[in-house]
Write an enzyme that holds these catalytic residues in place. Structure first.
Site, mmCIF file in Angstrom:
data_model
loop_
_atom_site.group_PDB
_atom_site.id
_atom_site.type_symbol
_atom_site.label_atom_id
_atom_site.label_comp_id
_atom_site.label_asym_id
_atom_site.label_seq_id
_atom_site.Cartn_x
_atom_site.Cartn_y
_atom_site.Cartn_z
ATOM 1 N N HIS A 52 3.343 -1.585 7.913
ATOM 2 C CA HIS A 52 2.160 -2.432 7.757
ATOM 3 C C HIS A 52 2.332 -3.740 8.518
ATOM 4 O O HIS A 52 3.426 -4.079 8.971
ATOM 5 C CB HIS A 52 1.913 -2.706 6.273
ATOM 6 C CG HIS A 52 1.415 -1.511 5.529
ATOM 7 N ND1 HIS A 52 1.134 -1.557 4.183
ATOM 8 C CD2 HIS A 52 1.146 -0.237 5.923
ATOM 9 C CE1 HIS A 52 0.708 -0.370 3.779
ATOM 10 N NE2 HIS A 52 0.714 0.455 4.821
ATOM 11 N N GLU A 54 2.423 -6.837 7.545
ATOM 12 C CA GLU A 54 3.367 -7.797 6.976
ATOM 13 C C GLU A 54 4.800 -7.469 7.390
ATOM 14 O O GLU A 54 5.565 -8.354 7.749
ATOM 15 C CB GLU A 54 3.258 -7.816 5.447
ATOM 16 C CG GLU A 54 1.906 -8.260 4.921
ATOM 17 C CD GLU A 54 0.922 -7.129 4.691
ATOM 18 O OE1 GLU A 54 0.036 -7.298 3.834
ATOM 19 O OE2 GLU A 54 1.021 -6.077 5.357
ATOM 20 N N CYS A 79 -0.347 -4.906 -0.051
ATOM 21 C CA CYS A 79 -0.338 -3.780 -0.985
ATOM 22 C C CYS A 79 0.716 -3.980 -2.075
ATOM 23 O O CYS A 79 1.687 -4.715 -1.905
ATOM 24 C CB CYS A 79 -0.136 -2.460 -0.247
ATOM 25 S SG CYS A 79 1.436 -2.310 0.617
ATOM 26 N N CYS A 88 4.052 -4.298 0.332
ATOM 27 C CA CYS A 88 4.190 -5.522 1.139
ATOM 28 C C CYS A 88 4.271 -6.767 0.252
ATOM 29 O O CYS A 88 4.897 -7.755 0.634
ATOM 30 C CB CYS A 88 3.033 -5.635 2.122
ATOM 31 S SG CYS A 88 3.069 -4.338 3.383
#
Length: 157
Positions: A52, A54, A79, A88
């Protein structure tokens, strides 16, 4: 909100756009990490099923210690569940960021405020709604899909 929030969130949205056509059915997400008014890390969700935004932003920071006390800008709530990748929100907590600025809450029932709640409980200041309209426009198809799945019969905008 400080005067730089909009500026950094615009950069986040530019980064998120780089995932167009590569991350569907997931949303396009960008992330910028700022320390002392200087961008120290950037990332975006590059391909479906991969890291992701992040994680990519954290990995881009040359000195990981610099992340402590930083502000993280992300267009979609980090998330809070395990899927193809770990949460994350846990990543940001582990790196001891001071503040997270979010454009949109993730309407996915697996997240839906859970990432924000988890970060706040860990003592991170969270601000939501910076350039919210732009974030909604960027990921309108994602939002419509989630609404259609979670609220059958409702008409997505």
């Amino acid at each position: 909100m400080n005067s730089s929030d909009e500026l950094y969130m615009r950069r986040v949205l530019e980064l998120a756009e780089l995932g167009r056509g590569k991350v569907e059915p997931n949303p396009m997400v960008g992330c910028v990490i700022v320390k002392e008014e200087r961008i120290i890390g950037e990332g975006w969700h590059q391909n479906y099923g991969e890291a992701h935004a992040e994680r990519n932003a954290v990995d881009s920071v040359s000195n990981q210690e610099d992340i402590i006390g930083s502000t993280v800008y992300v267009n979609l709530e980090p998330c809070s569940h395990y899927g193809k990748t770990p949460p994350c929100s846990n990543l940001l907590i582990r790196h001891q960021v001071k503040r997270v600025v979010v454009s949109n809450i993730d309407p996915n029932p697996l997240v839906d405020g859970g990432g924000i709640r988890r970060m706040k409980e860990a003592g991170i200041k969270v601000d939501v709604g910076i350039l919210q309209g732009e974030g909604e426009r960027l990921n309108c198809l994602f939002f419509q899909q989630i609404i259609a799945k979670t609220h059958p019969g409702s008409v997505p905008h």
